[in-house]
Design an enzyme around this catalytic site. Structure first.
Site, PDB file in Angstrom:
ATOM      1  N   ASP A 161       0.834  -1.202   0.000  1.00  0.00           N
ATOM      2  CA  ASP A 161       0.000   0.000   0.000  1.00  0.00           C
ATOM      3  C   ASP A 161       0.871   1.256   0.000  1.00  0.00           C
ATOM      4  OD1 ASP A 161      -2.218  -1.617   0.179  1.00  0.00           O
ATOM      5  OD2 ASP A 161      -2.356  -1.444   2.365  1.00  0.00           O
ATOM      6  N   ASP A 190      -0.497  -3.428  -4.421  1.00  0.00           N
ATOM      7  CA  ASP A 190      -1.813  -3.583  -3.805  1.00  0.00           C
ATOM      8  C   ASP A 190      -2.563  -2.257  -3.913  1.00  0.00           C
ATOM      9  OD1 ASP A 190      -3.943  -4.770  -2.561  1.00  0.00           O
ATOM     10  OD2 ASP A 190      -3.043  -4.881  -0.589  1.00  0.00           O
ATOM     11  N   ASP A 194      -5.484   2.704   1.609  1.00  0.00           N
ATOM     12  CA  ASP A 194      -6.294   1.701   2.292  1.00  0.00           C
ATOM     13  C   ASP A 194      -6.543   2.065   3.753  1.00  0.00           C
ATOM     14  OD1 ASP A 194      -6.314   0.279  -0.028  1.00  0.00           O
ATOM     15  OD2 ASP A 194      -5.433  -1.551   0.812  1.00  0.00           O
ATOM     16  N   ARG A 243     -11.887  -0.237  -7.219  1.00  0.00           N
ATOM     17  CA  ARG A 243     -11.723   0.300  -5.868  1.00  0.00           C
ATOM     18  C   ARG A 243     -11.371   1.788  -5.876  1.00  0.00           C
ATOM     19  NH1 ARG A 243      -8.554  -4.483  -2.397  1.00  0.00           N
ATOM     20  NH2 ARG A 243      -9.866  -6.204  -3.127  1.00  0.00           N
TER      21      ARG A 243
END
Length: 512
Positions: A161, A190, A194, A243
């Site tokens: 991340d 990734d 997040d 996302r």
């Protein structure tokens, strides 16, 4: 990796190279932490001020960032860390201390509070190195680039991340950042942004997220629904597979973002999440809003959005896009005020404001980007406290005299010139002034204001030539303040606004 990211990446990189070559949206202006400019849900729950009012230090390595955190009096002592240069695995080591909990190969903001990390000068780039926020609160990250952070391959950092938050995180403002990857999961990347495991009161503003399989998420699984109260505004999401973000539970406010080349899906509201989706511009994308890859429904309230060349798939099974004509299926009440640009000008506004090294430009709802007000704490004012050019030589305050306005009980003017940060002067209220004086004219070009532990925040100040009344400098916060060399017998630091009661431990003076 989803092939669409790789297919589009080379073309987008070429476009970026052209923009750089022509000078489009590039700036090398020094930025200061815009703690007065926090927006969205980060203004709630007591607000987000980061390291305002604390010492300001400069760091050019990851190890130096960790040293700054570990050198504080406590894990909650406010600090502003100004970063310039490239931060990478080679210069980011673990540092130990009672006020920190760091690790090598990642910028670790763990079990701490009241910290600002801001890029200055020619910019700050975290190269293949993520920023991890865990069990922490009141954090500001501003004007930095985080790129190519991997969870597999070599080197790895932060679970892949760019910026990740987890485990009881509160009040984080991420602003004017560039978060980017060079592919998707099969290439080792990734999410770009997040949040999970009870992360709340977060704002992501004026940032660019691009070239990744995953933009980011709120909640790591369908059962991780303790997160929420997150605002996303004036961000660019470009060449992202999905996302943007993925929402599991909680409430989000998503407004004035520009979504471009979302390859598989966009805002994915699921597991009871509720999103207010206001005046965004969706372009050249697929399934930009809905509930995807699950039968656990989420909800949205939509208004003022523009869908430009957006394609929608049919509803079936766990694929439930909101379009082709999205309508609201919930209502979301927003507790803060905000300036809403019309969706048709969002691409222009976002292109001029979103990302690092854009001069911290913002929008006031008029569809015309604004530079920070020179009197605003968010201004790159050269007279703001700036330790990038630290004082050298003898502290002229040692052995001098001191006086000032009314002082709080138990404090002394002399405490600001005694060389000890364990003693301090405070005004009788939140504002006041303290002076350093000499028996004969002395040349001064810098002062350094050091705050004691537990101090309130200095909102704004003036440095005065007490002999003439001339204003030598003005700004906000504490730290090093430079001005033209001035010969004087008395120099005054005047606090004109504050939050709480400031505690000035040292009022240092220097000739250079």
């Amino acid at each position: 990796m989803r092939k669409s990211v790789a297919v589009r990446l080379s073309a987008l990189l070429a476009t970026g190279a052209l923009a750089a070559a022509t000078g489009v949206a590039m700036s090398t202006s020094t930025a200061s932490a815009a703690t007065g400019g926090v927006t969205g849900y980060a203004t709630q729950n007591g607000g987000t001020t980061g390291g305002a009012g604390g010492q300001t230090v400069r760091a050019t390595t990851g190890t130096a960032i960790h040293q700054a955190l570990c050198g504080r009096a406590s894990s909650s002592t406010p600090i502003v860390i100004q970063v310039e240069g490239t931060i990478n695995h080679g210069n980011t080591a673990k540092v130990s201390g009672s006020s920190c909990n760091t690790a090598a190969g990642v910028i670790e903001l763990k079990q701490i509070s009241n910290v600002t990390i801001v890029g200055v000068g020619n910019g700050a780039v975290f190269d293949q190195l993520g920023i991890h926020i865990r069990e922490s609160s009141n954090i500001i990250i501003q004007n930095v680039t985080v790129r190519n952070v991997k969870k597999s391959g070599s080197p790895t950092s932060n679970g892949g991340d760019a910026i990740g938050m987890e485990s009881d995180v509160r009040n984080v403002w991420v602003d004017h950042t560039t978060l980017e990857a060079s592919g998707g999961e099969s290439e080792g990347y990734d999410g770009l942004f997040d949040m999970k495991d009870n992360t709340q009161y977060v704002t992501l503003s004026y940032s660019t997220l691009r070239n990744s399989g995953r933009g980011g998420l709120i909640g790591s699984s369908e059962s991780d629904t303790s997160n929420g109260y997150v605002t996303f505004h004036h961000n660019l999401y470009e060449n992202i597979d999905s996302r943007t973000p993925l929402l599991r539970g909680g409430i989000s406010h998503i407004y004035n973002n520009h979504y471009k080349n979302l390859n598989e899906s966009g805002i994915n509201s699921r597991a009871g999440a509720r999103a207010k989706v206001d005046s965004n511009y969706f372009e050249d994308s697929k399934d930009v809003l809905g509930t995807f890859y699950t039968d656990a429904a989420g909800y949205w309230q939509v208004s003022g959005n523009i869908f430009d060349n957006v394609t929608w798939s049919s509803r079936s099974g766990d694929n439930n896009p909101a379009g082709p004509n999205p309508t609201s299926n919930t209502s979301v009440s927003i507790p803060y005020s905000y300036a809403l640009d019309a969706a048709n000008c969002v691409p222009s506004v976002v292109s001029q404001t979103a990302g690092a090294n854009k001069g911290l430009k913002v929008s006031d709802g008029s569809c015309t980007p604004q530079s920070p007000d020179p009197t605003d704490p968010g201004s790159p004012d050269p007279t703001d406290p700036d330790p990038t050019n630290p004082p050298t030589g003898t502290n002229l305050s040692i052995g001098a005299g001191a006086d000032g306005s009314s002082k709080a009980s138990g404090t002394s003017y002399g405490n600001v010139i005694d060389g000890s940060t364990s003693t301090y002067w405070s005004p009788s209220g939140s504002t006041g002034s303290v002076s350093v004086k000499w028996g004969s004219a002395t040349t001064v070009s810098k002062v350094n204001i050091r705050l004691a532990s537990g101090s309130g925040t200095i909102g704004s100040y003036r440095v005065l030539n007490h002999d003439t009344g001339a204003v030598l400098a003005s700004g906000s916060g504490a730290g090093v303040i430079g001005f033209s060399p001035t010969s004087l017998k008395k120099v005054t630091f005047e606090i004109t606004s504050a939050s709480g009661t400031p505690r000035i431990a040292e009022f240092e003076t220097y000739t250079s």
